[in-house]
Design an enzyme around this catalytic site. Structure first.
Site, mmCIF file in Angstrom:
data_model
loop_
_atom_site.group_PDB
_atom_site.id
_atom_site.type_symbol
_atom_site.label_atom_id
_atom_site.label_comp_id
_atom_site.label_asym_id
_atom_site.label_seq_id
_atom_site.Cartn_x
_atom_site.Cartn_y
_atom_site.Cartn_z
ATOM 1 N N HIS A 1 0.839 -1.201 0.000
ATOM 2 C CA HIS A 1 0.000 0.000 0.000
ATOM 3 C C HIS A 1 0.882 1.263 0.000
ATOM 4 O O HIS A 1 0.599 2.222 -0.696
ATOM 5 C CB HIS A 1 -0.877 0.052 1.259
ATOM 6 C CG HIS A 1 -1.839 -1.087 1.382
ATOM 7 N ND1 HIS A 1 -1.785 -2.016 2.393
ATOM 8 C CD2 HIS A 1 -2.898 -1.434 0.612
ATOM 9 C CE1 HIS A 1 -2.767 -2.878 2.253
ATOM 10 N NE2 HIS A 1 -3.455 -2.568 1.181
ATOM 11 N N ARG B 1 -3.141 -10.701 4.329
ATOM 12 C CA ARG B 1 -3.489 -12.028 4.835
ATOM 13 C C ARG B 1 -2.266 -12.821 5.304
ATOM 14 O O ARG B 1 -2.421 -13.851 5.953
ATOM 15 C CB ARG B 1 -4.231 -12.828 3.752
ATOM 16 C CG ARG B 1 -5.613 -12.282 3.467
ATOM 17 C CD ARG B 1 -6.488 -13.312 2.775
ATOM 18 N NE ARG B 1 -7.875 -12.903 2.839
ATOM 19 C CZ ARG B 1 -8.506 -12.168 1.922
ATOM 20 N NH1 ARG B 1 -7.851 -11.766 0.849
ATOM 21 N NH2 ARG B 1 -9.773 -11.838 2.070
#
Ligand code: PAF
Length: 367
Positions: free
Chosen positions: A70, A240
Site C-alpha cells: 500500500h 493475509r
C-alpha cells in the site's frame, strides 16, 4: 471582562467553536495534517475547492492493514498528484458468507501510525507533488445508504456486475467478490472523484476489472497499477500473510516459484499453454510431495486452487500466448491449517486458519 452569567449567550458560539475545534482535532490523524473524513458529505466538502483550484487528487483504495505494498502505491500517488486520499474500508460485500470477514485484521491504530510515518517521509522528499491529505474511513451505513444488501449470491441491491471477468479465476471460488469490489470502487470513485486511482499488480484480476469498469462506464479517472511488493524470498505482500505463522510462511513462496518457472519457459521461447503450465504445476506438486514426506508436526499442506495462463485484457484462458500481447500467469493456493501444532508454536493471526494466497507474473509482450 464579561461576567460568566452575562456572557452566556455570547459564549455559545465560542463553545461551539471550541467543540468544532475539538472535532477538528479529532478529525486528523494525531500529529499530522491528515484529515480523517468519515462521511460522503465531508469528502465532497473537502474535494470541491481542490477541483476549483485545479489540484489533482489521487485515490489509493485499501481495506486497511496497511503494508509496504500500500505504501508504495501512496508514494506513487504523492509523486503524481497534489492530494492523496487513502480510503480505509473493509467492504463486507466482497466477502462471501463463509469467508474471513469476521477475522479480517482491523488495525486502525497501527494504520494511523504507519500513515504518520509515511507522511513525514513524504514531507521530507522534495520530489513529491503532494502528500496524504485525507483518509476516508466510512461506516457501512454511509457506504450503503439504502441498507447493506447482504453477501449472498442472490442478494438484491444496487451492484456493479461485470461479466464474464467476474466469474473466472478468483471469481470462480468467490462468486460475489468482484461484484463487491466493482460496486465499492464505483462508490469510492464517485465520492472522491479522483483524477488517478492506484491499485497493486498483486491483485491482477482486480486491476483488469477496474480498468474495464473505468473504460465501460466512461469514468473520468486514470488507473495506475503499481508493481507487486515482495518479501526477499518472493512472497507477495498481503494483509493475509499475518495468518500464516512461521511453519506455513516458509512454504508460502511456492506459488511465486511456480509462476517463475512458467515465466522461464516463456522467456525460453515457449508459447503453448501446456509447456508453460507444466513448469508451474511441477514446482507446486513437487513441493507439496516433499512436504508430505515430513512428520505431521513439521509439514505443511496446501491445495492448489488454480494456476492460470490468461489474456492480459480479459483474463480469459489462453491456449497459446501471442508474444505481441503477452499473458498473465496467475495462481491461488489455499494453505491449510497446520497439523499437530506444537506447544508455543507461532500459528499466525487468529490461530492460523486456512489462508488463500494469490500471486501473478506478467509474461511481457515482446517488443
Ligand atoms: O484490494 C483491496 O484491498 C480491495 O479489494 C479494494 C480495492 C480496497 C476494494 O475494497
Amino acid at each position: 471582562m464579561r461576567s460568566l452569567a452575562g456572557s452566556r449567550a455570547l459564549d455559545r458560539p465560542l463553545i461551539r467553536t471550541m467543540a468544532s475545534a475539538r472535532r477538528q482535532a479529532a478529525e486528523t490523524i494525531p500529529s499530522t495534517p491528515i484529515r480523517v473524513l468519515r462521511t460522503v458529505d465531508a469528502v465532497r466538502k473537502w474535494r470541491k475547492p481542490q477541483y476549483l483550484d485545479h489540484r489533482i487528487v489521487g485515490l489509493v483504495p485499501t481495506m486497511g492493514a496497511l503494508h509496504e505494498g500500500h505504501l508504495s502505491l501512496i508514494r506513487a500517488a504523492a509523486r503524481e498528484t497534489h492530494h492523496v486520499v487513502v480510503s480505509i474500508y473493509v467492504n463486507p460485500a466482497q466477502f462471501g458468507i463463509k469467508e474471513d470477514l469476521a477475522s479480517y485484521p482491523v488495525t486502525w491504530e497501527t494504520d494511523c501510525k504507519i500513515l504518520r510515518e509515511l507522511d513525514r517521509e513524504l514531507a521530507d522528499d522534495g520530489g513529491n507533488l503532494g502528500r496524504i491529505s485525507a483518509v476516508f474511513a466510512p461506516t457501512t451505513s454511509e457506504m450503503y445508504p439504502s441498507g447493506f444488501p447482504g453477501q449472498e449470491v442472490d442478494s438484491k441491491g444496487s451492484f456493479v456486475v461485470m461479466t464474464p471477468i467476474s466469474d473466472v479465476l478468483e471469481g470462480g471460488t468467490r462468486p460475489t467478490f468482484f461484484r463487491g469490489v466493482a460496486t465499492i470502487c464505483m462508490k469510492l470513485f464517485n465520492i472522491v472523484q479522483p483524477e488517478k486511482v492506484y491499485f497493486g499488480q498483486k491483485d491482477v484480476q482486480q486491476t483488469v476489472l477496474i480498468r474495464k469498469m473505468v473504460k465501460d462506464f466512461m469514468l473520468p479517472t486514470e488507473v495506475i497499477v503499481g508493481p507487486t511488493s515482495r518479501e526477499p524470498d518472493g512472497l507477495a505482500l498481503s494483509s493475509r500473510n499475518v495468518y500464516l505463522g512461521e511453519r506455513r510462511r516458509k512454504v508460502a513462496p511456492v506459488l511465486n516459484r511456480a509462476l517463475q518457472a512458467a515465466e522461464a519457459q516463456y522467456l525460453n521461447g515457449a508459447v503453448d499453454r501446456e509447456s508453460i503450465l507444466k513448469a508451474a504445476n511441477a514446482v507446486a506438486v513437487d513441493t507439496l510431495n516433499e512436504q508430505m514426506t515430513l512428520a505431521p508436526e513439521e509439514g505443511v499442506k496446501y491445495e492448489i486452487d488454480y494456476i492460470s495462463l490468461a489474456d492480459p485484457s480479459t483474463m480469459e484462458e489462453l491456449t497459446e500466448v501471442d508474444p505481441k500481447n503477452g499473458g498473465i500467469m496467475s495462481g491461488a493456493v489455499k494453505m491449510l491449517p497446520v497439523e499437530s501444532p506444537q506447544p508455543g508454536e507461532d500459528l499466525g493471526h487468529s490461530g492460523g486458519p486456512s489462508v488463500r494466497l494469490i500471486d501473478n507474473i506478467v509474461l511481457q509482450p515482446s517488443t
